[in-house]
Design a protein around this motif. Structure first.
Motif, PDB file in Angstrom:
ATOM      1  N   TYR A   1      52.676 -72.458  78.026  1.00  0.00           N
ATOM      2  CA  TYR A   1      51.834 -73.205  78.411  1.00  0.00           C
ATOM      3  C   TYR A   1      51.054 -72.202  79.094  1.00  0.00           C
ATOM      4  CZ  TYR A   1      48.576 -74.156  82.014  1.00  0.00           C
ATOM      5  OH  TYR A   1      47.152 -74.742  83.022  1.00  0.00           O
ATOM      6  N   ALA A   2      51.114 -70.674  79.774  1.00  0.00           N
ATOM      7  CA  ALA A   2      50.390 -69.591  79.690  1.00  0.00           C
ATOM      8  C   ALA A   2      49.950 -68.881  78.627  1.00  0.00           C
ATOM      9  CB  ALA A   2      51.305 -68.414  80.484  1.00  0.00           C
ATOM     10  N   ALA A   3      50.236 -68.978  77.686  1.00  0.00           N
ATOM     11  CA  ALA A   3      50.017 -68.399  75.964  1.00  0.00           C
ATOM     12  C   ALA A   3      48.996 -69.332  74.853  1.00  0.00           C
ATOM     13  CB  ALA A   3      50.768 -68.184  75.521  1.00  0.00           C
ATOM     14  N   ASP A   4      48.595 -70.672  76.009  1.00  0.00           N
ATOM     15  CA  ASP A   4      47.877 -71.906  75.433  1.00  0.00           C
ATOM     16  C   ASP A   4      47.512 -73.303  76.181  1.00  0.00           C
ATOM     17  OD1 ASP A   4      46.086 -73.210  73.965  1.00  0.00           O
ATOM     18  OD2 ASP A   4      47.310 -73.793  71.857  1.00  0.00           O
ATOM     19  N   THR A   5      47.063 -72.667  77.496  1.00  0.00           N
ATOM     20  CA  THR A   5      46.797 -74.078  78.185  1.00  0.00           C
ATOM     21  C   THR A   5      45.495 -75.041  77.688  1.00  0.00           C
ATOM     22  OG1 THR A   5      44.745 -73.240  79.698  1.00  0.00           O
ATOM     23  CG2 THR A   5      46.285 -72.180  80.294  1.00  0.00           C
ATOM     24  N   THR A   6      45.824 -75.289  76.371  1.00  0.00           N
ATOM     25  CA  THR A   6      45.016 -76.463  75.957  1.00  0.00           C
ATOM     26  C   THR A   6      46.158 -77.210  75.010  1.00  0.00           C
ATOM     27  OG1 THR A   6      44.227 -75.321  74.335  1.00  0.00           O
ATOM     28  CG2 THR A   6      42.948 -75.494  75.749  1.00  0.00           C
ATOM     29  N   ASP A   7      47.245 -76.783  74.916  1.00  0.00           N
ATOM     30  CA  ASP A   7      48.467 -76.953  74.055  1.00  0.00           C
ATOM     31  C   ASP A   7      48.980 -78.832  74.816  1.00  0.00           C
ATOM     32  OD1 ASP A   7      51.140 -78.060  72.795  1.00  0.00           O
ATOM     33  OD2 ASP A   7      51.168 -75.918  71.948  1.00  0.00           O
ATOM     34  N   PHE A   8      48.805 -79.126  74.503  1.00  0.00           N
ATOM     35  CA  PHE A   8      48.939 -80.901  75.181  1.00  0.00           C
ATOM     36  C   PHE A   8      50.258 -81.256  75.064  1.00  0.00           C
ATOM     37  CE2 PHE A   8      49.684 -85.599  74.650  1.00  0.00           C
ATOM     38  CZ  PHE A   8      49.627 -85.565  75.906  1.00  0.00           C
ATOM     39  N   TYR A   9      51.725 -80.861  74.298  1.00  0.00           N
ATOM     40  CA  TYR A   9      52.694 -81.228  73.728  1.00  0.00           C
ATOM     41  C   TYR A   9      53.197 -80.428  75.079  1.00  0.00           C
ATOM     42  CZ  TYR A   9      57.201 -81.601  72.863  1.00  0.00           C
ATOM     43  OH  TYR A   9      58.835 -81.740  72.683  1.00  0.00           O
ATOM     44  N   VAL A  10      53.012 -79.594  75.532  1.00  0.00           N
ATOM     45  CA  VAL A  10      53.730 -78.610  76.566  1.00  0.00           C
ATOM     46  C   VAL A  10      53.130 -78.794  77.622  1.00  0.00           C
ATOM     47  CG1 VAL A  10      53.599 -75.579  77.164  1.00  0.00           C
ATOM     48  CG2 VAL A  10      54.715 -75.905  74.819  1.00  0.00           C
TER      49      VAL A  10
ATOM     50  N   LEU B   1      48.173 -84.904  85.439  1.00  0.00           N
ATOM     51  CA  LEU B   1      46.177 -84.723  85.301  1.00  0.00           C
ATOM     52  C   LEU B   1      45.384 -83.766  84.104  1.00  0.00           C
ATOM     53  CD1 LEU B   1      45.598 -85.127  89.317  1.00  0.00           C
ATOM     54  CD2 LEU B   1      44.601 -86.624  87.763  1.00  0.00           C
ATOM     55  N   LYS B   2      46.194 -82.696  84.108  1.00  0.00           N
ATOM     56  CA  LYS B   2      45.944 -81.698  83.364  1.00  0.00           C
ATOM     57  C   LYS B   2      46.132 -82.191  81.680  1.00  0.00           C
ATOM     58  CE  LYS B   2      47.142 -77.439  85.421  1.00  0.00           C
ATOM     59  NZ  LYS B   2      45.577 -76.185  85.328  1.00  0.00           N
ATOM     60  N   ALA B   3      47.247 -83.171  81.528  1.00  0.00           N
ATOM     61  CA  ALA B   3      47.919 -83.755  79.916  1.00  0.00           C
ATOM     62  C   ALA B   3      46.826 -84.540  79.633  1.00  0.00           C
ATOM     63  CB  ALA B   3      48.920 -83.619  79.613  1.00  0.00           C
ATOM     64  N   ILE B   4      46.315 -84.901  81.226  1.00  0.00           N
ATOM     65  CA  ILE B   4      45.366 -86.693  80.478  1.00  0.00           C
ATOM     66  C   ILE B   4      43.585 -86.219  80.469  1.00  0.00           C
ATOM     67  CG2 ILE B   4      44.074 -88.438  81.853  1.00  0.00           C
ATOM     68  CD1 ILE B   4      46.197 -88.964  83.056  1.00  0.00           C
TER      69      ILE B   4
END
Length: 438
Positions: free
Chosen positions: A152-161, A183-186
């Motif tokens: 997640y730290a490497a890519d905060t926009t990866d929805f699956y992670v 909330l981040k995922a939604i």
């Protein structure tokens, strides 16, 4: 002369190409058989090829795929383990072996192989993702979370992670963190019904019913036929005691093909809470048909039935409720006697005898309890006079065959031990008849 040399070079090239094609042909043919779903033929061909060169990991790999497709996962595992012996650093071999272990339910082995892959390619995020997923399958959510967070730290926009991190926090009971990542995922994917459902359940868990209601209502504006969200929305209205609206939402879900116990149960409860027992009973019946071990449904179904006038049915269902709630006699006996033994071993014999007497009250026909109570009074509480009555009761009810036991000092049957102790206690100075004290 120059033309002759060029011709020789050309012919030599043709020979090399032909040889190369000949070497490649077996794998091409194997892949063709796999693509044509001819798995048994592929396995036979692979065996023939491996007789000539058993160390061909590419052939072993294709054979394993054919075996898995033929529902022979354990055989495929053995083939891949052999391939790994020949080449322990082949990522493709390791990856497929890990997947086969997962399919076979051997998660520890799958995780071990996955960790080896990470050691070989520490910068490969896919390997770490695979490991985290395996840890989640094994319900090791804490380690899974530790593995997911660097991704997640490497890519905060990866929805699956983000979604998986939210799931880990939720399973660990860390509601605040789970809500944050939901909330981040939604935000990344507003249309994901699974995340909306998870977040609404989290809101309900922390008693934020209105937040769950708003969330599910907003989602239904864009997807009004999603049954899981309709269910959750109806449940929110139920919790807020807005029963007519809850009924409407649950009925919409049923009309869309929802056949879950949850919907039938809470639709029934929505009528029940309004004393509409005739309307509640059919839905409880449907829920009970799905799960006949649910004591709560059996109870409400029984109450609805007798209040609706179906007295015999109601009484039968309430009796069924009691049976569901009460464990079997054997299980209850085992549970209580083990609990008593634990207290005895912990140095609390008074608590232990209270449990044994309660077990005797609940299971009056279990004669072994007479012996255990007698032995407990005799051995732990040093009260042979009270024990005597229970020893006598045990012999009176005994069929004379006794039960061998390992928890009495002399390693003899209960019957023999009881007879010996009755004689010893009765011979003791000042012995006199003692009534059994229950």
């Amino acid at each position: 002369m120059r033309l002759r040399i060029l011709a020789l070079v050309f012919l030599s090239g043709l020979g090399t190409s032909a040889l190369f094609a000949q070497q490649k042909e077996p794998t091409v043919l194997l892949k063709s058989l796999l693509e044509s779903y001819k798995y048994s033929e592929a396995i036979r061909l692979a065996d023939q090829l491996l007789e000539k060169d058993s160390a061909r990991t590419d052939i072993l790999l294709l054979k394993a795929r054919a075996l898995v497709a033929n529902c022979r996962t354990q055989d495929a595992i053995r083939v891949m383990e052999k391939a790994m012996q020949y080449d322990s650093v082949d990522i493709q071999v390791l990856g497929e072996l890990s997947d086969y272990y997962r399919q076979a339910g051997e998660l520890d082995k799958a995780i071990k192989i996955c960790r080896r892959m990470i050691a070989l390619g520490p910068d490969n995020s896919f390997f770490r993702l695979q490991l985290a997923n395996l840890l989640m399958i094994g319900e090791n959510y804490r380690q899974a979370l530790v593995t997911f967070l660097p991704l997640y730290a490497a890519d905060t926009t990866d929805f699956y992670v983000v979604k998986q991190v939210a799931a880990c926090y939720s399973e660990l009971g860390l509601a605040d963190s789970a809500i944050l990542f939901c909330l981040k995922a939604i935000t990344l994917n507003p249309g994901d019904a699974g995340m909306v459902g998870r977040l609404s359940k989290l809101y309900i868990k922390i008693d934020e019913i209105n937040a769950a209601l708003i969330l599910t209502t907003l989602y239904l504006q864009s997807d009004s036929v999603n049954r899981s969200i309709l269910r959750q929305n109806g449940y929110c209205y139920y919790l807020l005691k807005e029963f007519p609206t809850a009924i409407g939402q649950f009925r919409k879900s049923l009309a869309l093909g929802d056949k879950t116990k949850f919907t039938y149960k809470y639709l029934g409860l929505s009528f029940y809470k309004q004393n509409a027992y005739d309307s509640a009973a059919p839905y409880f019946r449907e829920a009970f048909a799905i799960d006949t071990t649910d004591a709560e449904i059996a109870f409400y179904y029984g109450v609805s039935a007798y209040r609706y006038g179906l007295m015999e049915q109601g009484i039968a269902l309430l009796e069924r409720t009691v049976k569901i709630l009460m464990p079997s006699d054997q299980f209850l006996y085992t549970l209580l006697t083990e609990q008593a033994s634990a207290y005895s071993g912990y140095g609390e014999p008074d608590t232990a005898i209270t449990i044994l007497l309660k077990a005797h009250e609940l299971l009056p026909g279990n004669n072994i309890l007479n012996f255990k109570i007698a032995y407990h009074y005799d051995y732990y509480l040093r009260d042979p006079w009270t024990a005597l009555g229970y020893y006598r009761e045990f012999l009176k009810m005994s069929k004379g065959n006794g039960e061998e036991s390992s928890d009495i000092p002399l390693q003899m049957s209960y019957t023999e031990y009881a007879r010996n102790r009755i004689a010893e206690i009765s011979r003791a100075k000042g012995a006199k008849p003692v009534q059994k004290n229950k």
